[in-house]
Design a protein around this motif. Structure first.
Motif, PDB file in Angstrom:
ATOM      1  N   VAL A  85     -44.282  42.381  -3.856  1.00 53.73           N
ATOM      2  CA  VAL A  85     -45.265  42.986  -4.757  1.00 53.73           C
ATOM      3  C   VAL A  85     -44.617  43.356  -6.091  1.00 53.73           C
ATOM      4  CG1 VAL A  85     -46.781  44.974  -5.108  1.00 53.73           C
ATOM      5  CG2 VAL A  85     -46.727  43.814  -2.889  1.00 53.73           C
ATOM      6  N   ALA A 117     -44.013  40.312  -8.141  1.00 57.48           N
ATOM      7  CA  ALA A 117     -45.276  39.765  -8.637  1.00 57.48           C
ATOM      8  C   ALA A 117     -45.753  40.537  -9.866  1.00 57.48           C
ATOM      9  CB  ALA A 117     -46.330  39.812  -7.536  1.00 57.48           C
ATOM     10  N   VAL A 118     -45.683  41.860  -9.796  1.00 58.05           N
ATOM     11  CA  VAL A 118     -46.141  42.686 -10.924  1.00 58.05           C
ATOM     12  C   VAL A 118     -45.280  42.439 -12.159  1.00 58.05           C
ATOM     13  CG1 VAL A 118     -46.361  45.062 -11.749  1.00 58.05           C
ATOM     14  CG2 VAL A 118     -47.130  44.470  -9.444  1.00 58.05           C
ATOM     15  N   GLY A 161     -43.057  36.419  -4.833  1.00 54.04           N
ATOM     16  CA  GLY A 161     -43.649  37.288  -5.836  1.00 54.04           C
ATOM     17  C   GLY A 161     -43.456  36.794  -7.251  1.00 54.04           C
ATOM     18  N   MET A 200     -51.026  35.057  -1.131  1.00 55.49           N
ATOM     19  CA  MET A 200     -50.239  36.278  -1.300  1.00 55.49           C
ATOM     20  C   MET A 200     -50.523  37.278  -0.180  1.00 55.49           C
ATOM     21  SD  MET A 200     -48.143  36.190  -3.854  1.00 55.49           S
ATOM     22  CE  MET A 200     -47.849  37.878  -4.365  1.00 55.49           C
ATOM     23  N   LEU A 249     -47.833  38.603   2.339  1.00 56.10           N
ATOM     24  CA  LEU A 249     -47.605  40.050   2.436  1.00 56.10           C
ATOM     25  C   LEU A 249     -47.651  40.508   3.894  1.00 56.10           C
ATOM     26  CD1 LEU A 249     -47.257  42.700   0.791  1.00 56.10           C
ATOM     27  CD2 LEU A 249     -49.739  42.930   0.859  1.00 56.10           C
TER      28      LEU A 249
END
Length: 518
Positions: free
Chosen positions: A124, A127-128, A168, A208, A212
Motif C-alpha cells: 500500500v 502504491a501511494v 505496489g 490489488m 493485498l
C-alpha cells in the motif's frame, strides 16, 4: 557518416514468420544456456549475440547495415530518460543512506510496523508513493529499499518483500497521470489519458485487492509472533541510533521529493533535488565531508559495523551500482531496435493479427504480444507502442473502443516489465533492491511469482475479454473522431496496418518530456 544522414532505402519487405522468430529463438536459447546450464545470470552476451544475429539476418535480406544501426540507436535514444533516472536513483540511494533518510525510515518502520501486517503495508505504501511520484523506479529505489531493510529486520524472506514492493510500485506506474507509460499507451491508441486510467480500474483494483489479501494471509502464515527475533530488531535499531542522528531532519529529503511530486514538478529534477538536499543533510547534520558525499553518490555508502544485518542493509547505492543494469538496458534496447528495424516484430504481430477471429482473441493477443515484446525487446516503450499502433485498426474495424487496447498493452507492458529479469524494469528491480541474482542466487528470482498484482492484472483482463465484461464498444463520439482524423480501420480479413509515424512522434514526445518518466 552520422545517423542524421542515414536515409531509408524504401519500404521494407517483411521477413517470413519463420525467419522473423529465428533471432528470438536463438537469443532465448542462448539466454537459457547461460541461465540454466551455466547457472550464471549475466544476460549481456546472449543479448549481444542476438543483436548481431538479427543485424546479419537483415543484411542478408538486403537491408543496409547503416539503416539497421539507426534503428538500434533510435530505440536507445528515446529511452535515454529512463537511463538518466537510473543514474539519479543510484545517487539518491547512496546519499540518502549517508544522510540518515533510509536508516530513519528503517528505524521507525521496525518500531511502528508489526511483522504480520508488514507485507500488506509495504504494498500500500509503495502504491501511494508511486501514484504521487509517477515513477515506479523512484519508488523502488527509495521507499522500496527502506522496506527491504525493515523486512530483513522482521525476518521476512526478501523475495516476499520485493514482491510486495514491486506490486505496489508498478500499480502506481500504471495509474498515475504523471507516468510515462500511462501517457504513452493512450497516446498511441488515440485515447485520453484520464479515460484510459478510468478504464484500467476494473482490472487494477481487483488485482490489488487480491494481492493485498494474499500479503495479509502470508504475513500471518509466514511470521508467528513467537518467531520474530526481537533481539535482532533491537540490535539493528540500536546500531542505527548509534551511527546516525535520526529524527525529522533526515526525512526532509524524502518529504521534499514528495511535495515536489504533489506540485506536479518533473520527476527527474525532483529526484535530483532530493539528492542535493540529502547531501546537505549528510554534511551538516550527519557530519560527512564534501568528498565523502561525492563518494557516496558515485560508489555508494560503505560501512563495516561487524553486524551482518546492518552491513547488508546499508552498503548500497551509487552511480556505479547501476552500471550493470545500464549496460544490460543498452544492449537489450539495441536488440529490440534491431528486431523492429528488420521488420521481425512487425511480421510476428501481423501473423498474430491474421489468425485472430474474435474480440476475445484480439484482446488476449494484444496482452500477449505486449508481454512477448517486453521479453524480446527489453523495453516497456516498445512493448506498448508497437502493439498499440499495430492492433488499433483492428479494434476500430470490430467497433470496439481502443480503450480496450490501451489497457491491454499496459497490462502486458507496464505490469509485466519488472517480472522479466533482462527487461529494463526487471533489471532495475534486481539491482535497486539488492537481490542476489547477479551473484548467482537464482532463488531470488522467486520475487517474480510473488509480485501478485503484476501478473494477476493481465489474467483478469483476459477473463474480461472472454466474458465481455468491462469491454466497451466504441461510442458515437469516438467513431466520429476516427472519421475526422482519418484513422485506419481494419476488418478481420484485412491486413492493412496503422500508420506508425504518429506513434513514433508520440514516443519521442513522451520519453523526452521531463514531466513523464519512470
Amino acid at each position: 557518416m552520422t545517423d542524421a544522414t542515414v536515409q531509408d532505402t524504401g519500404p521494407r519487405t517483411l521477413p517470413s514468420l519463420g525467419l522473423a522468430i529465428l533471432p528470438i529463438i536463438v537469443t532465448l536459447g542462448l539466454l537459457a544456456l547461460q541461465l540454466f546450464y551455466y547457472n550464471d545470470f549475466t544476460p549481456h552476451i546472449p543479448l549481444i549475440l542476438g543483436l548481431a544475429f538479427t543485424g546479419l539476418l537483415g543484411v542478408l535480406r538486403g537491408q543496409r547495415w547503416m539503416d539497421i544501426r539507426e534503428g538500434v540507436f533510435h530505440v536507445i535514444h528515446v529511452s535515454m530518460p529512463s537511463l538518466s533516472v537510473l543514474i539519479v536513483v543510484g545517487m539518491l540511494i547512496g546519499v540518502w543512506i549517508a544522510s540518515g533518510t533510509v536508516p530513519t525510515l528503517i528505524y521507525y518502520g521496525l518500531t511502528v510496523l508489526t511483522p504480520q501486517i508488514f507485507l500488506a503495508a509495504a504494498m500500500v505504501l509503495c502504491a501511494v508513493v508511486s501514484v504521487s511520484l509517477g515513477t515506479s523506479w523512484g519508488t523502488v529505489g527509495t521507499i522500496g529499499l527502506a522496506l527491504m531493510g525493515i523486512g530483513a529486520g522482521f525476518g521476512i524472506p526478501p523475495v516476499w518483500t520485493a514482491g510486495a514492493v514491486v506490486s505496489g510500485a508498478f500499480f502506481g506506474d500504471k495509474v498515475s497521470p504523471l507516468s510515462d507509460t500511462t501517457n504513452l499507451a493512450p497516446a498511441v491508441t488515440g485515447q485520453n489519458v484520464f479515460d484510459h486510467i478510468k478504464n484500467m480500474m476494473p482490472t487494477t483494483v481487483p488485482a490489488m485487492l487480491i494481492a493485498l489479501t494474499i500479503y495479509v494471509v502470508a504475513g500471518y502464515a509466514l511470521i508467528e509472533p513467537a518467531d520474530t527475533s526481537f533481539a535482532s530488531i533491537e540490535r539493528i535499531t540500536t546500531r542505527l541510533d548509534q551511527d546516525f542522528q535520526l529524527g525529522l531532519i533526515p526525512l526532509l529529503p524524502a518529504l521534499a521529493v514528495l511535495i515536489l511530486a504533489l506540485m506536479k514538478k518533473p520527476p527527474l529534477p525532483s529526484l535530483f533535488a532530493g539528492v542535493l538536499l540529502g547531501a546537505l543533510v549528510a554534511m551538516f547534520y550527519q557530519g560527512a565531508g564534501l568528498h565523502d558525499v561525492f563518494s557516496y553518490a558515485n560508489d555508494g555508502f560503505r560501512t563495516e559495523t561487524g553486524i551482518a544485518e546492518i552491513d547488508t542493509l546499508l552498503n548500497k547505492g551509487g552511480i556505479q551500482s547501476m552500471m550493470w543494469t545500464i549496460s544490460l538496458m543498452l544492449i537489450a534496447l539495441g536488440f529490440g531496435g534491431a528486431l523492429e528495424r528488420t521488420g521481425c516484430l512487425e511480421a510476428i504481430i501481423q501473423a498474430i493479427i491474421a489468425r485472430v477471429k474474435s474480440f476475445a482473441g484480439v484482446q488476449t493477443s494484444a496482452i500477449g504480444t505486449a508481454f512477448a515484446t517486453n521479453m524480446v525487446a527489453g523495453d516497456p516503450y516498445i512493448s506498448i507502442a508497437l502493439p498499440g499502433r499495430m492492433f488499433s485498426p483492428l479494434y476500430r474495424g470490430m467497433g470496439y473502443s481502443t480503450l480496450n487496447l490501451s489497457r491491454a498493452v499496459e497490462e502486458g507492458g507496464t505490469m509485466m516489465s519488472p517480472l522479466i529479469p533482462w527487461n529494463a524494469g526487471g533489471a532495475f528491480v534486481i539491482s535497486a533492491l539488492g537481490l542476489g541474482v547477479m551473484d548467482g542466487n537464482l532463488g531470488d528470482l522467486m520475487y517474480i511469482p510473488l509480485s501478485f498484482a503484476c501478473w494477476i492484472s493481465p489474467l483478469i483482463g483476459i477473463f474480461y475479454a472472454i466474458t465481455g465484461f468491462f469491454s466497451p464498444r466504441a461510442s458515437d463520439a469516438e467513431r466520429a473522431t476516427w472519421e475526422e482524423t482519418g484513422e485506419t480501420v481494419m476488418d478481420l480479413g484485412d491486413h492493412a496496418l496503422a500508420d506508425s509515424d504518429a506513434a513514433d512522434a508520440e514516443i519521442e514526445r513522451v520519453t523526452h518530456d521531463p514531466t513523464q518518466q519512470h
